[in-house]
Structure formats: C-alpha cells, structure tokens
Design an enzyme around this catalytic site. Structure first.
Site, PDB file in Angstrom:
ATOM      1  N   SER A  56       0.848  -1.118   0.072  1.00 44.00           N
ATOM      2  CA  SER A  56       0.025  -0.068   0.089  1.00 44.00           C
ATOM      3  C   SER A  56       0.858   1.118   0.034  1.00 44.00           C
ATOM      4  CB  SER A  56      -1.011   0.055   1.196  1.00 44.00           C
ATOM      5  OG  SER A  56      -1.840  -0.731   1.288  1.00 44.00           O
ATOM      6  N   ARG A  69       1.436   4.353  -2.975  1.00 44.50           N
ATOM      7  CA  ARG A  69       1.327   5.688  -2.531  1.00 44.50           C
ATOM      8  C   ARG A  69       2.479   6.426  -2.875  1.00 44.50           C
ATOM      9  NH1 ARG A  69      -2.237   2.601  -0.587  1.00 44.50           N
ATOM     10  NH2 ARG A  69      -4.506   3.318   0.219  1.00 44.50           N
ATOM     11  N   GLY A  82      -6.090  -3.660  -7.855  1.00 50.38           N
ATOM     12  CA  GLY A  82      -7.013  -2.833  -7.552  1.00 50.38           C
ATOM     13  C   GLY A  82      -6.728  -1.405  -7.044  1.00 50.38           C
ATOM     14  N   GLN A  90      -8.914   2.373  -0.714  1.00 53.22           N
ATOM     15  CA  GLN A  90      -8.730   2.717  -2.123  1.00 53.22           C
ATOM     16  C   GLN A  90      -9.793   3.823  -2.373  1.00 53.22           C
ATOM     17  OE1 GLN A  90      -9.110  -1.016  -4.000  1.00 53.22           O
ATOM     18  NE2 GLN A  90      -7.229  -1.732  -3.078  1.00 53.22           N
ATOM     19  N   ASP A 150      -7.076  -7.955   4.289  1.00 56.24           N
ATOM     20  CA  ASP A 150      -6.195  -8.958   3.529  1.00 56.24           C
ATOM     21  C   ASP A 150      -5.754 -10.330   4.317  1.00 56.24           C
ATOM     22  OD1 ASP A 150      -6.592  -6.963   1.608  1.00 56.24           O
ATOM     23  OD2 ASP A 150      -4.827  -6.169   2.021  1.00 56.24           O
ATOM     24  N   ARG A 191     -12.865 -14.415  -2.265  1.00 51.36           N
ATOM     25  CA  ARG A 191     -12.001 -14.982  -1.263  1.00 51.36           C
ATOM     26  C   ARG A 191     -12.785 -15.990  -0.248  1.00 51.36           C
ATOM     27  NH1 ARG A 191      -7.218 -10.502  -0.629  1.00 51.36           N
ATOM     28  NH2 ARG A 191      -6.157 -11.168  -2.198  1.00 51.36           N
TER      29      ARG A 191
HETATM   30  C1  S3P Z   1      -5.641  -1.306  -0.328  1.00 47.27           C
HETATM   31  C2  S3P Z   1      -7.009  -1.140   0.735  1.00 47.27           C
HETATM   32  C3  S3P Z   1      -7.715  -2.426   0.621  1.00 47.27           C
HETATM   33  C4  S3P Z   1      -6.991  -3.711   0.469  1.00 47.27           C
HETATM   34  C5  S3P Z   1      -5.927  -3.588  -0.551  1.00 47.27           C
HETATM   35  C6  S3P Z   1      -4.963  -2.566  -0.455  1.00 47.27           C
HETATM   36  C7  S3P Z   1      -5.178   0.063  -0.256  1.00 47.27           C
HETATM   37  O1  S3P Z   1      -8.674  -2.621  -0.257  1.00 47.27           O
HETATM   38  O2  S3P Z   1      -7.688  -4.834   0.455  1.00 47.27           O
HETATM   39  O3  S3P Z   1      -5.162  -4.878  -0.600  1.00 47.27           O
HETATM   40  O4  S3P Z   1      -3.828   0.202  -0.266  1.00 47.27           O
HETATM   41  O5  S3P Z   1      -5.584   0.895  -0.212  1.00 47.27           O
HETATM   42  P1  S3P Z   1     -10.056  -1.770  -0.023  1.00 47.27           P
HETATM   43  O6  S3P Z   1      -9.894  -0.374  -0.101  1.00 47.27           O
HETATM   44  O7  S3P Z   1     -10.957  -2.171  -1.267  1.00 47.27           O
HETATM   45  O8  S3P Z   1     -10.963  -2.305   1.208  1.00 47.27           O
END
Ligand code: S3P
Length: 425
Positions: free
Chosen positions: A20, A24, A91, A166, A312, A343
């Site tokens: 994460s 960023r 994602g 996210q 996660d 999952r």
């Molecule tokens: C993440 C947020 C989470 C997490 C993903 C990474 C991020 O997802 O499951 O692996 O880096 O902001 P969600 O925002 O969909 O919960």
C-alpha cells in the site's frame, strides 16, 4: 508448487516492503515537485503496474538497487499516455489512479487483467462523478474505464458505504484538484497511509474521527522515505509460526500501523505466542520485530468493526482457525467477495479439500477446529493471498499438497517461496 509437511519452522526473516505504501509513494512522488528517493520499495507486479502507469505519463522513475528515484512531474505536469493504461491485477493502482486522472486535462483509459475486470469500480465512479468527472465504464461499473478530464473538479462532502482505503484515497487524490475542501467520511477506519503521506508531501489535510478533509493543492513536495515491511506479507509467517509445532520465527521491521495490525490483536486473542519487539518510527510509520512461537490456539469471533484492519489477512486467519479449539465465526467480511478472487468462496472450497470443517456464509466464514489437514490438489484461482495461505496450510497437511498457479505470489511477494524454504526444517 508442491509442498510437503514439515517438522518445524525456524529463523529470522525480512519480508518485502509494504504494498500500500509503495503504491502511494510512487504516485505522490510522481505528482510532487522535485526528486524523491524511496528506500526499500516493493518491486512486485502490482506496484510495477503503478510505476508503468506514471512512466507512461512522462514521469522519470529509475530503479537503483533497493531504491526508487522519482523525478516528479508536478500535480499538473503529467502527459497524456500514448496508449491505454494497463493496471494488470491491481485494484489499488486502478482506484487511486482514477482520482489522479480526473484532475488532468487529458482523457485516458484504464484496463486490467481478467480478475481486475470483474472488480467493481462504481464505488469510485460515483464520488468522482459528483466531483464533476466524465467517466465511462463497462456496464457503468467495470474496466475498461475511460476518464475524459477537463481538469475542472468541484469539491464534495462524501459519505462512503464501504470502509475502503482505495475509495478514500481516490477521492482525496481528486480533492487535490477540486475547488474548495473535499471531505470524505467512512463507516469504519480503513488504512490511513494516504492521509499520513499527503501531509508529509505538503498537502493541506485534516483528520477528524472518520472524516478526512483535503484542500485544493498547488504543489506537493518531493520526499525521501523508507518503506517498512508489509504486515500483510508477514501475516503468512505469523500464522505459520503459530500452527507448525516447535517453531520460532522472528520477522524483522514490520509495519504495525494500527489501521493494519488487526491480525496481531486476533492472534493474541486466540492465545498465540506473539511478541512485538524493538518498536521504532520509520518515515512516520510504527515498525517492530514480531516474534512468533508455536501455540495452542482457541477460536475467536471477528466482525465488521475490526475488519478493515485485517481484511487482506482473513484467508490466512481462516487457516489459523482450523487449528484452534472451538468455532471461529468471521462476519462483516463481504468485501472479500470482490477481492482478487471471491475469497470467501476460494478459502472455504480449498480448505475443505484439505479436510477443514469450514462453511461459507454470505458475509464470512464459520470454521470448526481443531482439524487435521491432509495434502490435496488445490487451486489458488490466481489470487496471490490464496496461493500463499494454501502454501502455509501445506506445511501442516499430511502428505503433500500441490498448489495450482502458485506463481501469482509475484503480485505482492516475489520471493515468498525462497523465504519459506529458508525456515523449513
Ligand atoms: C488497499 C486497500 C484495501 C486492501 C488492498 C490494498 C490500499 O482494499 O484490501 O489490498 O492499498 O488502499 P479496499 O480499499 O478495497 O478495502
């Protein structure tokens, strides 16, 4: 990958950098003025998707050993990419990037692999449209997604139905370009790296409970940061240490940010011998060594409230629950259905094959323990966290286990099998 039962696990390991934070750091450094140095970044497929996206918009990103050197283009200096942006399996790349793309004055299209193309984007499209963005997506919810930006956005006060970092990050990134102050409220606290890092890069941002506000921004400033190890990667070894007999593992310098560390609370509640040592600050994040010993575990209830801080980790926590006395109930986890795989389904179906007593519910799992696992042919469904969870399960399963498409661990943890091998005795 074929894995056989082991006698014990022993060693001191370092897992890769936080995914994460790497996403960023690449994004904010690309948007900043000046040269940022990012020490110990995650060089995995997901983060490479983010790097390639910004490279395709003219940002100069150089890899130097374990460091990234990024010459920022400035908030308004990105160039229209020559081709559609490939977000791969990621994602985070897609949703965070969409907030940035809405603030540019060019149009762009983002697409992804088969799994990413099935993941919902309405959750970002909706707030971005309220900010004035012009977005077209397949069935108004899926990739490919085209963002026709004019560079004009208005601020919003938005309350999200999902606790998603996210979505929060997407709106905050768009908020940098929107006239006025953008406010985002979430139902539970999700990971807070974006808020912390936006502040470090010079944005005017305030956090008040579950609401974050950001002001339109003229300039971000380059930073030198060091990224700690990812607790979501450490999680596999934390659980492995607990469930494989006679084990002792120390995982060095793991990010234990409280919005991410739900697994530590849950393992402790289950009776796991987990100790946190040598706590220190690394670039604004709390970091510690985590020691784990084999433990007798008891069942636990996990609900919505704690979910964002361990979302996660649920696959590997579910495995842990198969080795705990009693019935573990996991609820409030319906977000798991829209991750890299469904999952809830993939965890239940594959652990069932290995002899676990596990049932799907609409928003979680019910697991009865303790059960003896047996080796089986299992499928990762090309989901990195499922592949790694099944690999840990294989360490305690009678006989051997064959994991299909195990190379998907590259998404977040390229040397997972190397590290695992190094501690197997
Ligand atoms: C993440 C947020 C989470 C997490 C993903 C990474 C991020 O997802 O499951 O692996 O880096 O902001 P969600 O925002 O969909 O919960």
């Amino acid at each position: 990958m074929k894995i056989s039962k082991v006698n014990k696990l022993e060693g001191i390991i370092t897992v890769p950098a936080d995914k994460s934070i790497t996403h960023r750091a690449v994004m904010l450094s690309s948007l900043a003025d000046g040269i940022s140095e990012i020490d110990n970044y995650l060089d995995s497929a997901d983060c490479i998707s983010t790097m390639n996206a910004f490279k395709s918009m003219g940002v100069n990103i150089i890899k130097e050993d374990k460091r990234l050197i990024i010459k920022g283009a400035g908030l308004r200096g990105l160039k229209k990419p020559q081709a559609n942006i490939d977000a791969g399996n990621s994602g985070t790349t897609t949703r965070l990037l969409s907030g940035v793309l809405c603030g540019q004055n060019f149009s762009s299209t983002v697409f992804g692999d088969e799994s990413l193309s099935l993941r919902p984007m309405k959750r970002v499209i909706e707030p971005l449209r309220l900010m004035g963005a012009d977005i077209k997506a397949k069935d108004d919810n899926y990739l490919p997604m085209t963002i026709n930006s004019s560079g004009k956005l208005n601020s919003i006060e938005y309350t999200s139905k999902v606790a998603s970092a996210q979505v929060k990050s997407c709106v905050l990134f768009a908020g940098l370009y929107a006239d006025g102050i953008t406010k985002f409220t979430e139902p539970e606290k999700s990971r807070d790296h974006t808020e912390k890092m936006l502040e470090a890069y010079g944005a005017d941002i305030k956090v008040s409970g579950l609401t974050v506000s950001v002001k339109k921004c003229e300039k971000l400033y380059a930073q030198n940061i060091k990224i700690p190890s990812d607790i979501s990667s450490a999680a596999f070894f934390m659980v492995a240490g607990c469930i494989v007999g006679n084990s002792k593992i120390i995982i060095k310098e793991v990010n234990i940010n409280r919005t991410r560390a739900g697994i530590i609370c849950v393992l402790k509640k289950m009776g796991a011998k987990v100790t946190i040592q040598n706590i220190k600050d690394v670039s604004g994040e709390e970091v510690a060594d985590i020691e784990v010993l084999s433990s007798s575990l008891k069942a636990v209830n996990i609900n919505e409230e704690i979910m964002p801080s361990l979302i996660d980790e649920i696959p590997v926590i579910a495995l842990c629950a198969t080795q705990a006395e009693g019935t573990t109930v996991i609820s409030g986890a319906k977000e798991l259905r829209v991750k890299e795989s469904d999952r809830i389904k993939t965890v239940a179906s594959q652990l069932l094959k290995m002899g676990a007593d596990i049932k799907e519910t609409e928003d979680g799992l019910i697991i009865k323990g303790k059960t003896k696992l047996k080796g089986a042919e299992v499928d990762s469904f090309k989901d990195h966290r499922i592949a790694m969870m099944l690999s840990i399960a294989a360490l305690i399963a009678e006989g051997h286990t064959v994991i299909k498409d195990s190379d998907c661990v590259n998404i977040s943890f390229a040397n997972f099998y190397e590290i695992l091998k190094s501690i197997c005795r």
